[in-house]
Design a protein around this motif. Structure first.
Motif, PDB file in Angstrom:
ATOM      1  N   GLY A 178       0.831  -1.090   0.239  1.00  0.00           N
ATOM      2  CA  GLY A 178      -0.051   0.003   0.104  1.00  0.00           C
ATOM      3  C   GLY A 178       0.928   1.410   0.134  1.00  0.00           C
ATOM      4  O   GLY A 178       0.317   2.531   0.054  1.00  0.00           O
ATOM      5  N   GLU A 179       1.961   0.942  -0.133  1.00  0.00           N
ATOM      6  CA  GLU A 179       2.927   2.356  -0.097  1.00  0.00           C
ATOM      7  C   GLU A 179       3.145   2.898  -1.531  1.00  0.00           C
ATOM      8  O   GLU A 179       3.153   2.045  -2.382  1.00  0.00           O
ATOM      9  CB  GLU A 179       4.441   1.896   0.539  1.00  0.00           C
ATOM     10  CG  GLU A 179       5.467   3.125   0.550  1.00  0.00           C
ATOM     11  CD  GLU A 179       6.875   2.604   0.913  1.00  0.00           C
ATOM     12  OE1 GLU A 179       7.601   3.567   1.316  1.00  0.00           O
ATOM     13  OE2 GLU A 179       6.957   1.264   0.607  1.00  0.00           O
ATOM     14  N   ASN A 180       3.112   4.210  -1.593  1.00  0.00           N
ATOM     15  CA  ASN A 180       3.189   4.774  -2.849  1.00  0.00           C
ATOM     16  C   ASN A 180       4.601   4.552  -3.362  1.00  0.00           C
ATOM     17  O   ASN A 180       5.809   4.744  -2.881  1.00  0.00           O
ATOM     18  CB  ASN A 180       2.977   6.170  -2.696  1.00  0.00           C
ATOM     19  CG  ASN A 180       2.781   7.261  -3.682  1.00  0.00           C
ATOM     20  OD1 ASN A 180       2.840   6.792  -4.857  1.00  0.00           O
ATOM     21  ND2 ASN A 180       2.594   8.468  -3.644  1.00  0.00           N
ATOM     22  N   ILE A 181       4.387   4.523  -4.633  1.00  0.00           N
ATOM     23  CA  ILE A 181       5.811   4.110  -5.444  1.00  0.00           C
ATOM     24  C   ILE A 181       6.661   5.290  -5.566  1.00  0.00           C
ATOM     25  O   ILE A 181       8.007   5.131  -5.243  1.00  0.00           O
ATOM     26  CB  ILE A 181       5.653   3.643  -6.691  1.00  0.00           C
ATOM     27  CG1 ILE A 181       6.781   2.885  -7.400  1.00  0.00           C
ATOM     28  CG2 ILE A 181       4.903   4.484  -7.779  1.00  0.00           C
ATOM     29  CD1 ILE A 181       7.202   1.673  -6.809  1.00  0.00           C
ATOM     30  N   ASP A 182       6.120   6.306  -5.260  1.00  0.00           N
ATOM     31  CA  ASP A 182       7.007   7.643  -5.441  1.00  0.00           C
ATOM     32  C   ASP A 182       7.855   7.751  -4.087  1.00  0.00           C
ATOM     33  O   ASP A 182       9.023   8.099  -3.996  1.00  0.00           O
ATOM     34  CB  ASP A 182       6.497   8.903  -5.758  1.00  0.00           C
ATOM     35  CG  ASP A 182       5.620   9.124  -6.867  1.00  0.00           C
ATOM     36  OD1 ASP A 182       6.249   8.582  -7.949  1.00  0.00           O
ATOM     37  OD2 ASP A 182       4.559   9.598  -7.062  1.00  0.00           O
ATOM     38  N   ARG A 183       7.209   7.373  -2.916  1.00  0.00           N
ATOM     39  CA  ARG A 183       7.939   7.411  -1.735  1.00  0.00           C
ATOM     40  C   ARG A 183       9.166   6.386  -1.741  1.00  0.00           C
ATOM     41  O   ARG A 183      10.181   6.812  -1.297  1.00  0.00           O
ATOM     42  CB  ARG A 183       6.816   7.170  -0.509  1.00  0.00           C
ATOM     43  CG  ARG A 183       7.449   7.286   0.782  1.00  0.00           C
ATOM     44  CD  ARG A 183       6.285   7.063   1.880  1.00  0.00           C
ATOM     45  NE  ARG A 183       6.816   7.679   2.852  1.00  0.00           N
ATOM     46  CZ  ARG A 183       6.112   8.834   3.361  1.00  0.00           C
ATOM     47  NH1 ARG A 183       5.253   9.500   2.826  1.00  0.00           N
ATOM     48  NH2 ARG A 183       6.581   9.413   4.546  1.00  0.00           N
ATOM     49  N   ALA A 184       8.813   5.207  -2.209  1.00  0.00           N
ATOM     50  CA  ALA A 184       9.879   4.172  -2.404  1.00  0.00           C
ATOM     51  C   ALA A 184      10.739   4.663  -3.026  1.00  0.00           C
ATOM     52  O   ALA A 184      12.081   4.252  -2.776  1.00  0.00           O
ATOM     53  CB  ALA A 184       9.350   2.742  -2.879  1.00  0.00           C
ATOM     54  N   LEU A 185      10.662   5.295  -4.181  1.00  0.00           N
ATOM     55  CA  LEU A 185      11.392   5.678  -5.179  1.00  0.00           C
ATOM     56  C   LEU A 185      12.624   7.018  -4.544  1.00  0.00           C
ATOM     57  O   LEU A 185      13.674   6.825  -4.655  1.00  0.00           O
ATOM     58  CB  LEU A 185      11.135   6.339  -6.446  1.00  0.00           C
ATOM     59  CG  LEU A 185      12.114   6.640  -7.671  1.00  0.00           C
ATOM     60  CD1 LEU A 185      12.760   5.583  -7.951  1.00  0.00           C
ATOM     61  CD2 LEU A 185      11.200   7.357  -8.815  1.00  0.00           C
ATOM     62  N   LYS A 186      11.886   7.777  -3.822  1.00  0.00           N
ATOM     63  CA  LYS A 186      12.749   8.672  -3.104  1.00  0.00           C
ATOM     64  C   LYS A 186      13.419   8.190  -2.183  1.00  0.00           C
ATOM     65  O   LYS A 186      14.816   8.606  -1.738  1.00  0.00           O
ATOM     66  CB  LYS A 186      11.698   9.730  -2.260  1.00  0.00           C
ATOM     67  CG  LYS A 186      12.220  10.921  -1.648  1.00  0.00           C
ATOM     68  CD  LYS A 186      11.116  11.921  -1.252  1.00  0.00           C
ATOM     69  CE  LYS A 186      11.633  13.181  -0.784  1.00  0.00           C
ATOM     70  NZ  LYS A 186      10.776  14.195  -0.377  1.00  0.00           N
ATOM     71  N   ARG A 187      13.068   6.920  -1.176  1.00  0.00           N
ATOM     72  CA  ARG A 187      14.041   6.125  -0.525  1.00  0.00           C
ATOM     73  C   ARG A 187      15.103   5.661  -1.068  1.00  0.00           C
ATOM     74  O   ARG A 187      16.412   5.955  -0.551  1.00  0.00           O
ATOM     75  CB  ARG A 187      13.293   5.257   0.238  1.00  0.00           C
ATOM     76  CG  ARG A 187      12.298   5.714   1.608  1.00  0.00           C
ATOM     77  CD  ARG A 187      11.975   4.598   2.308  1.00  0.00           C
ATOM     78  NE  ARG A 187      11.064   3.780   1.624  1.00  0.00           N
ATOM     79  CZ  ARG A 187      11.131   2.518   1.629  1.00  0.00           C
ATOM     80  NH1 ARG A 187      11.449   2.062   2.907  1.00  0.00           N
ATOM     81  NH2 ARG A 187       9.994   1.718   0.995  1.00  0.00           N
TER      82      ARG A 187
END
Length: 64
Positions: free
Chosen positions: A9-18
């Motif tokens: 359920g995590e946004n892919i943009d947030r994972a990409l930022k990490r």
């Protein structure tokens, strides 16, 4: 190899930022760019001395 676990359920943009943040911390791109061009040891030493002189000048100016 960097592994970034993506939570459900995590946004892919947030994972990409990490991923980008973690990638920057490893310094991989800096090392690759440095290896693209060879610099003589004497030139590297001279650059380090100039940088040290510049920083020392800033510190001296700050104290005055």
């Amino acid at each position: 190899m960097l592994i970034i676990p993506v939570k459900e359920g995590e946004n892919i943009d947030r994972a990409l930022k990490r991923f980008k943040r973690k990638f920057d911390k490893t310094g991989t791109m800096r090392r690759l760019r440095k290896r693209q061009q060879f610099t003589k040891p004497s030139v590297e030493r001279r650059a380090q001395l100039q940088k040290a002189q510049y920083i020392q000048g800033l510190r001296d100016a700050e104290e005055i």
